[in-house]
Design a protein around this motif. Sequence first.
Motif, PDB file in Angstrom:
ATOM      1  N   HIS A  52       6.352 -13.651 -15.627  1.00 38.77           N
ATOM      2  CA  HIS A  52       4.984 -13.211 -15.374  1.00 38.77           C
ATOM      3  C   HIS A  52       4.947 -11.713 -15.076  1.00 38.77           C
ATOM      4  CE1 HIS A  52       3.312 -17.341 -14.871  1.00 38.77           C
ATOM      5  NE2 HIS A  52       4.543 -17.609 -14.478  1.00 38.77           N
ATOM      6  N   ARG A  53       3.966 -11.035 -15.617  1.00 41.14           N
ATOM      7  CA  ARG A  53       3.702  -9.652 -15.214  1.00 41.14           C
ATOM      8  C   ARG A  53       3.003  -9.709 -13.861  1.00 41.14           C
ATOM      9  NH1 ARG A  53       0.337  -6.325 -19.045  1.00 41.14           N
ATOM     10  NH2 ARG A  53      -0.780  -8.255 -19.445  1.00 41.14           N
ATOM     11  N   THR A  54       3.564  -9.034 -12.901  1.00 36.18           N
ATOM     12  CA  THR A  54       3.116  -9.209 -11.513  1.00 36.18           C
ATOM     13  C   THR A  54       3.005  -7.875 -10.799  1.00 36.18           C
ATOM     14  OG1 THR A  54       4.302 -11.315 -11.478  1.00 36.18           O
ATOM     15  CG2 THR A  54       3.608 -10.449  -9.370  1.00 36.18           C
ATOM     16  N   GLU A  55       1.945  -7.723 -10.006  1.00 35.66           N
ATOM     17  CA  GLU A  55       1.778  -6.554  -9.150  1.00 35.66           C
ATOM     18  C   GLU A  55       1.408  -7.022  -7.747  1.00 35.66           C
ATOM     19  OE1 GLU A  55       2.350  -3.432  -9.657  1.00 35.66           O
ATOM     20  OE2 GLU A  55       2.656  -3.458 -11.839  1.00 35.66           O
ATOM     21  N   VAL A  56       1.869  -6.275  -6.743  1.00 40.46           N
ATOM     22  CA  VAL A  56       1.494  -6.525  -5.355  1.00 40.46           C
ATOM     23  C   VAL A  56       0.651  -5.349  -4.872  1.00 40.46           C
ATOM     24  CG1 VAL A  56       2.311  -6.901  -2.993  1.00 40.46           C
ATOM     25  CG2 VAL A  56       3.590  -7.874  -4.925  1.00 40.46           C
ATOM     26  N   LEU A  57      -0.581  -5.626  -4.453  1.00 41.40           N
ATOM     27  CA  LEU A  57      -1.453  -4.592  -3.893  1.00 41.40           C
ATOM     28  C   LEU A  57      -1.410  -4.698  -2.379  1.00 41.40           C
ATOM     29  CD1 LEU A  57      -4.589  -4.824  -6.260  1.00 41.40           C
ATOM     30  CD2 LEU A  57      -2.552  -3.373  -6.487  1.00 41.40           C
ATOM     31  N   ASP A  58      -0.495  -3.982  -1.770  1.00 34.94           N
ATOM     32  CA  ASP A  58      -0.293  -4.054  -0.329  1.00 34.94           C
ATOM     33  C   ASP A  58      -1.408  -3.315   0.411  1.00 34.94           C
ATOM     34  OD1 ASP A  58       1.501  -4.569   2.077  1.00 34.94           O
ATOM     35  OD2 ASP A  58       1.292  -2.388   2.155  1.00 34.94           O
ATOM     36  N   GLY A  59      -1.914  -3.937   1.463  1.00 30.80           N
ATOM     37  CA  GLY A  59      -3.035  -3.376   2.203  1.00 30.80           C
ATOM     38  C   GLY A  59      -2.765  -1.995   2.760  1.00 30.80           C
ATOM     39  N   ASP A  60      -1.573  -1.744   3.306  1.00 31.96           N
ATOM     40  CA  ASP A  60      -1.247  -0.440   3.869  1.00 31.96           C
ATOM     41  C   ASP A  60      -1.201   0.635   2.782  1.00 31.96           C
ATOM     42  OD1 ASP A  60      -1.088  -1.486   6.412  1.00 31.96           O
ATOM     43  OD2 ASP A  60       1.081  -1.775   6.344  1.00 31.96           O
ATOM     44  N   GLU A  61      -0.635   0.305   1.621  1.00 25.27           N
ATOM     45  CA  GLU A  61      -0.570   1.263   0.527  1.00 25.27           C
ATOM     46  C   GLU A  61      -1.966   1.577  -0.011  1.00 25.27           C
ATOM     47  OE1 GLU A  61       2.098  -0.377  -2.344  1.00 25.27           O
ATOM     48  OE2 GLU A  61       3.888   0.055  -1.134  1.00 25.27           O
ATOM     49  N   ILE A  62      -2.812   0.555  -0.093  1.00 24.01           N
ATOM     50  CA  ILE A  62      -4.178   0.763  -0.561  1.00 24.01           C
ATOM     51  C   ILE A  62      -4.921   1.710   0.376  1.00 24.01           C
ATOM     52  CG2 ILE A  62      -6.423  -0.344  -0.879  1.00 24.01           C
ATOM     53  CD1 ILE A  62      -4.563  -0.897  -3.187  1.00 24.01           C
ATOM     54  N   ARG A  63      -4.746   1.509   1.681  1.00 22.15           N
ATOM     55  CA  ARG A  63      -5.427   2.386   2.651  1.00 22.15           C
ATOM     56  C   ARG A  63      -4.912   3.822   2.538  1.00 22.15           C
ATOM     57  NH1 ARG A  63      -9.172   1.534   6.366  1.00 22.15           N
ATOM     58  NH2 ARG A  63      -9.837  -0.608   6.722  1.00 22.15           N
ATOM     59  N   ALA A  64      -3.656   3.995   2.176  1.00 20.99           N
ATOM     60  CA  ALA A  64      -3.088   5.334   2.068  1.00 20.99           C
ATOM     61  C   ALA A  64      -3.559   6.057   0.809  1.00 20.99           C
ATOM     62  CB  ALA A  64      -1.561   5.257   2.082  1.00 20.99           C
ATOM     63  N   PHE A  65      -3.754   5.316  -0.285  1.00 21.82           N
ATOM     64  CA  PHE A  65      -4.017   5.968  -1.568  1.00 21.82           C
ATOM     65  C   PHE A  65      -5.420   5.724  -2.127  1.00 21.82           C
ATOM     66  CE2 PHE A  65       0.612   5.391  -1.398  1.00 21.82           C
ATOM     67  CZ  PHE A  65       1.016   6.720  -1.569  1.00 21.82           C
ATOM     68  N   LEU A  66      -5.953   4.519  -2.008  1.00 28.79           N
ATOM     69  CA  LEU A  66      -7.243   4.194  -2.608  1.00 28.79           C
ATOM     70  C   LEU A  66      -8.386   4.294  -1.604  1.00 28.79           C
ATOM     71  CD1 LEU A  66      -8.702   3.151  -5.177  1.00 28.79           C
ATOM     72  CD2 LEU A  66      -8.317   0.830  -4.345  1.00 28.79           C
ATOM     73  N   SER A  67      -8.098   3.978  -0.358  1.00 25.76           N
ATOM     74  CA  SER A  67      -9.163   3.933   0.660  1.00 25.76           C
ATOM     75  C   SER A  67      -8.904   4.917   1.791  1.00 25.76           C
ATOM     76  CB  SER A  67      -9.284   2.506   1.215  1.00 25.76           C
ATOM     77  OG  SER A  67      -9.724   1.623   0.214  1.00 25.76           O
TER      78      SER A  67
END
Length: 197
Positions: A52-67
């Motif tokens: 399976h092609r798989t990605e993990v969107l980690d909450g801490d990383e999202i807050r650092a880069f996207l939010s």
Amino acid sequence: MGGVRAHTGPTAGTAESTAAERGATIWLTGLPSAGKTTLALALAERLRADGHRTEVLDGDEIRAFLSKGLGFSKEDRHTNVTRIGFVAQKLAGHGVKVLVPVIAPYADARAAVREQHTATGTPFVEVHVATPVEVCAVRDVKGLYARQAAGEIAHLTGVDDPYEIPAAPDMRLETQGRTVAESAARMHALLIEKGLA
């Protein structure tokens, strides 16, 4: 001249696609230190091993880069969750298994993400990592509970900020007394049951 080729094979929602080709968002919600990220990484490893092609969107990383710049008010948390949901749905729509380990404390924000997926025909699986706050406080992976108790931080979800327990998740996963591998196996079995693994 190079370019992007259109996808001509089975899409994520067609009956002809195999489980490995179907995209989906697997949303792991729960308190801080509940084990969400650890379980997401374990499940991702299992899925990748199966092709399976798989990605993990980690909450801490999202807050650092996207939010970056968002706080922890209910409005900012809602914005953060819906942003993550948007990205997850776009990836899942292209055949990726997207694992999202985020607290997502409010039911209305989680419902908005589910509705977005439903509207686009994208599978959405909600797993409540139901680790009690007492157990999370002992684990305290990032030292948040200790800092809150010392008065250094406020608005810690499940302590002095609300966490709205999912009323009807696809799975309620109690981690205490189970190994990471056992919990990941339960989630994997759920995906198999839904034709997604």
